[in-house]
Design an enzyme around this catalytic site. Structure first.
Site, PDB file in Angstrom:
ATOM      1  N   PHE A 131     -72.766  32.475  99.432  1.00  0.00           N
ATOM      2  CA  PHE A 131     -73.484  31.232  99.673  1.00  0.00           C
ATOM      3  C   PHE A 131     -74.034  31.279 101.082  1.00  0.00           C
ATOM      4  O   PHE A 131     -73.286  31.177 102.060  1.00  0.00           O
ATOM      5  CB  PHE A 131     -72.520  30.056  99.495  1.00  0.00           C
ATOM      6  CG  PHE A 131     -73.141  28.688  99.551  1.00  0.00           C
ATOM      7  CD1 PHE A 131     -73.737  28.143  98.426  1.00  0.00           C
ATOM      8  CD2 PHE A 131     -73.092  27.933 100.710  1.00  0.00           C
ATOM      9  CE1 PHE A 131     -74.273  26.861  98.458  1.00  0.00           C
ATOM     10  CE2 PHE A 131     -73.627  26.661 100.760  1.00  0.00           C
ATOM     11  CZ  PHE A 131     -74.231  26.123  99.621  1.00  0.00           C
ATOM     12  N   GLY A 132     -75.347  31.452 101.202  1.00  0.00           N
ATOM     13  CA  GLY A 132     -75.970  31.647 102.498  1.00  0.00           C
ATOM     14  C   GLY A 132     -76.573  30.386 103.076  1.00  0.00           C
ATOM     15  O   GLY A 132     -77.760  30.092 102.853  1.00  0.00           O
ATOM     16  N   GLY A 239     -74.199  19.018  98.704  1.00  0.00           N
ATOM     17  CA  GLY A 239     -73.436  18.730  97.497  1.00  0.00           C
ATOM     18  C   GLY A 239     -72.516  19.875  97.130  1.00  0.00           C
ATOM     19  O   GLY A 239     -71.385  19.664  96.670  1.00  0.00           O
ATOM     20  N   CYS A 240     -72.984  21.104  97.337  1.00  0.00           N
ATOM     21  CA  CYS A 240     -72.139  22.276  97.097  1.00  0.00           C
ATOM     22  C   CYS A 240     -70.953  22.281  98.056  1.00  0.00           C
ATOM     23  O   CYS A 240     -69.823  22.612  97.674  1.00  0.00           O
ATOM     24  CB  CYS A 240     -72.946  23.558  97.255  1.00  0.00           C
ATOM     25  SG  CYS A 240     -74.299  23.756  96.072  1.00  0.00           S
ATOM     26  N   ARG A 270     -30.283  31.729 109.830  1.00  0.00           N
ATOM     27  CA  ARG A 270     -30.307  32.115 111.243  1.00  0.00           C
ATOM     28  C   ARG A 270     -29.229  31.339 111.997  1.00  0.00           C
ATOM     29  O   ARG A 270     -29.263  30.097 112.059  1.00  0.00           O
ATOM     30  CB  ARG A 270     -31.677  31.802 111.838  1.00  0.00           C
ATOM     31  CG  ARG A 270     -31.800  32.027 113.348  1.00  0.00           C
ATOM     32  CD  ARG A 270     -31.755  33.488 113.715  1.00  0.00           C
ATOM     33  NE  ARG A 270     -32.127  33.681 115.115  1.00  0.00           N
ATOM     34  CZ  ARG A 270     -32.137  34.858 115.707  1.00  0.00           C
ATOM     35  NH1 ARG A 270     -31.803  35.943 115.018  1.00  0.00           N
ATOM     36  NH2 ARG A 270     -32.501  34.961 116.976  1.00  0.00           N
ATOM     37  N   GLN A 281     -29.963  18.882 115.036  1.00  0.00           N
ATOM     38  CA  GLN A 281     -30.753  17.659 114.880  1.00  0.00           C
ATOM     39  C   GLN A 281     -32.244  17.892 115.141  1.00  0.00           C
ATOM     40  O   GLN A 281     -33.098  17.394 114.404  1.00  0.00           O
ATOM     41  CB  GLN A 281     -30.223  16.569 115.818  1.00  0.00           C
ATOM     42  CG  GLN A 281     -28.859  16.036 115.416  1.00  0.00           C
ATOM     43  CD  GLN A 281     -28.376  14.925 116.335  1.00  0.00           C
ATOM     44  OE1 GLN A 281     -29.079  14.495 117.241  1.00  0.00           O
ATOM     45  NE2 GLN A 281     -27.158  14.450 116.105  1.00  0.00           N
ATOM     46  N   GLU A 365     -66.654  24.893 106.413  1.00  0.00           N
ATOM     47  CA  GLU A 365     -66.934  23.786 105.480  1.00  0.00           C
ATOM     48  C   GLU A 365     -66.921  22.438 106.204  1.00  0.00           C
ATOM     49  O   GLU A 365     -66.485  21.429 105.654  1.00  0.00           O
ATOM     50  CB  GLU A 365     -65.932  23.767 104.322  1.00  0.00           C
ATOM     51  CG  GLU A 365     -65.766  25.075 103.601  1.00  0.00           C
ATOM     52  CD  GLU A 365     -66.957  25.447 102.752  1.00  0.00           C
ATOM     53  OE1 GLU A 365     -67.887  24.637 102.633  1.00  0.00           O
ATOM     54  OE2 GLU A 365     -66.971  26.570 102.217  1.00  0.00           O
ATOM     55  N   GLY A 366     -67.386  22.431 107.446  1.00  0.00           N
ATOM     56  CA  GLY A 366     -67.412  21.225 108.250  1.00  0.00           C
ATOM     57  C   GLY A 366     -66.254  21.184 109.219  1.00  0.00           C
ATOM     58  O   GLY A 366     -65.092  21.195 108.819  1.00  0.00           O
TER      59      GLY A 366
END
Length: 386
Positions: A131-132, A239-240, A270, A281, A365-366
């Site tokens: 996806f370019g 939209g993609c 451990r 705690q 993606e943002g």
């Protein structure tokens, strides 16, 4: 029941959704976990082989219908992304880019001929897509893209370049977005077209088990039918991205879960100061906070998935999920690293690998900042974008 499921969220899933999750989890356990540390260290991953195996299980474009796609629910797809990213973000990215970006773009905006040509082979993993959209100088601001497409008779001539493109070096087809005299348009570009070149990006410190490349387009001549006829304006690629971000909302939780399960197991065995560190705690406070955030993130992902299946999911809601879940997953990975101490940076354990991968997921993606502004605009009614 997993000790992480504090809120019995698993009971909210349908039987088919749980079955799909189990199948993908077994695939990851058998095919990814034994090898992924080596893939990450070498920066080499058998992506085409994995794609065929994923295709056999119906994972590629699994939420799409027809053309060999499984037609699964959005929630089922999300659960698959969660399990894939519990193995590695790069493996999930292979599936996300193939199905939610490249295949979705053709399925949603392509002609019937384009769908018939590409989608069955892509669903089977026999053809790889990329996806370019992102460019070397234009990431968060796709409206300023420099790639151009001009008409030449009945043909189109594409010139420009794309950067940070997952699957590009092994792709058979690229969905390329370019500016035209009529606005932004999308094109299905066979990667063997003269003038198209892909260079693999090496020396990454993140997503090393993923194939990433740069695409150059040097006066690439395409026939008129290469254009995606329904892709008109910037809304099409955005939209993609919304489609792909939904998978990320779930996927990030997979990386976080793997870190949490690793840290819980480690802390239980451990011993320091004569007792397991899980009994201290401060350690339990860390686990409690992380488990609460993980459960909240899963509830958010499930809610968004149900909205998507109802056809009512809005882009701003996906931004809420992407912003929250990736941010919290990264914090969980960092906290788990502290529980493992020096062993947290060893490839013997997956925690640092997940943390490094999530640094990329945080920005692709943002970026977090972009999603904050999307949410801010929804809240105030005012755009902060220049």
């Amino acid at each position: 029941m997993s000790p992480l499921d504090l809120l019995d969220i698993d009971a909210s899933l349908g039987e088919e959704e749980r079955q799909i999750r189990s199948v993908v989890r077994r695939l990851v356990d058998d095919r990814v976990r034994p090898h992924v540390a080596g893939w990450y260290e070498s920066g080499q991953v058998p992506a085409r082989e994995l794609a065929v195996e994923f295709g056999k299980l119906g994972l590629l474009g699994m939420h799409l219908t027809g053309y060999g796609c499984a037609g699964a629910s959005a929630v089922a797809y999300g659960l698959a992304c969660l399990e894939l990213e519990a193995g590695d973000s790069g493996v999930r990215s292979l599936v996300s880019v193939q199905g939610s970006l490249a295949m979705y773009a053709i399925w949603r905006y392509g002609s019937e001929e384009q769908k018939q040509r590409w989608l069955p082979a892509m669903a089977a993993g026999e053809a790889i897509g990329c996806f370019g959209l992102t460019e070397p100088d234009h990431g968060s601001d796709p409206a300023s893209m420099a790639t151009r497409a001009r008409r030449d008779g009945d043909d189109w001539i594409l010139t420009g370049g794309k950067m940070w493109i997952t699957n590009a070096p092994i792709a058979d087809v690229a969905v390329i977005w370019a500016r035209t005299d009529e606005g932004v348009r999308g094109f299905a570009v066979p990667m063997d077209t003269p003038g198209v070149a892909a260079r693999e990006i090496r020396h990454k410190m993140s997503l090393r088990a993923s194939v990433t490349g740069e695409i150059t387009l040097d006066d690439v001549r395409l026939p008129a039918d290469a254009r995606l006829p329904e892709a008109v304006g910037l809304k099409a690629p955005l939209g993609c991205l919304t489609e792909a971000r939904h998978g990320i909302v779930w996927g990030a939780l997979g990386a976080a879960r793997d870190c949490l399960e690793t840290a819980l197991s480690y802390a239980g065995t451990r011993t320091q100061f004569g007792r397991p560190i899980a009994g201290f705690q401060l350690t339990q406070a860390k686990f409690a906070d992380m488990a609460v955030e993980w459960n909240k993130g899963l509830l958010l992902a499930l809610h968004l998935g149900r909205l998507a299946d109802a056809g009512t999911l809005r882009p701003a809601q996906v931004s809420v999920g992407k912003l929250n879940n990736v941010r919290e997953a990264l914090e969980i990975a960092r906290q788990c690293r502290t529980i493992l101490g020096a062993n947290g940076v060893s490839a013997e354990y997956p925690v640092m690998r997940h943390a490094n991968n999530l640094e990329s997921v945080l920005t692709y993606e943002g970026t977090s900042e972009i999603h904050q502004l999307v949410i801010g605009q929804t809240l105030t009614g005012l755009s902060a974008f220049a």
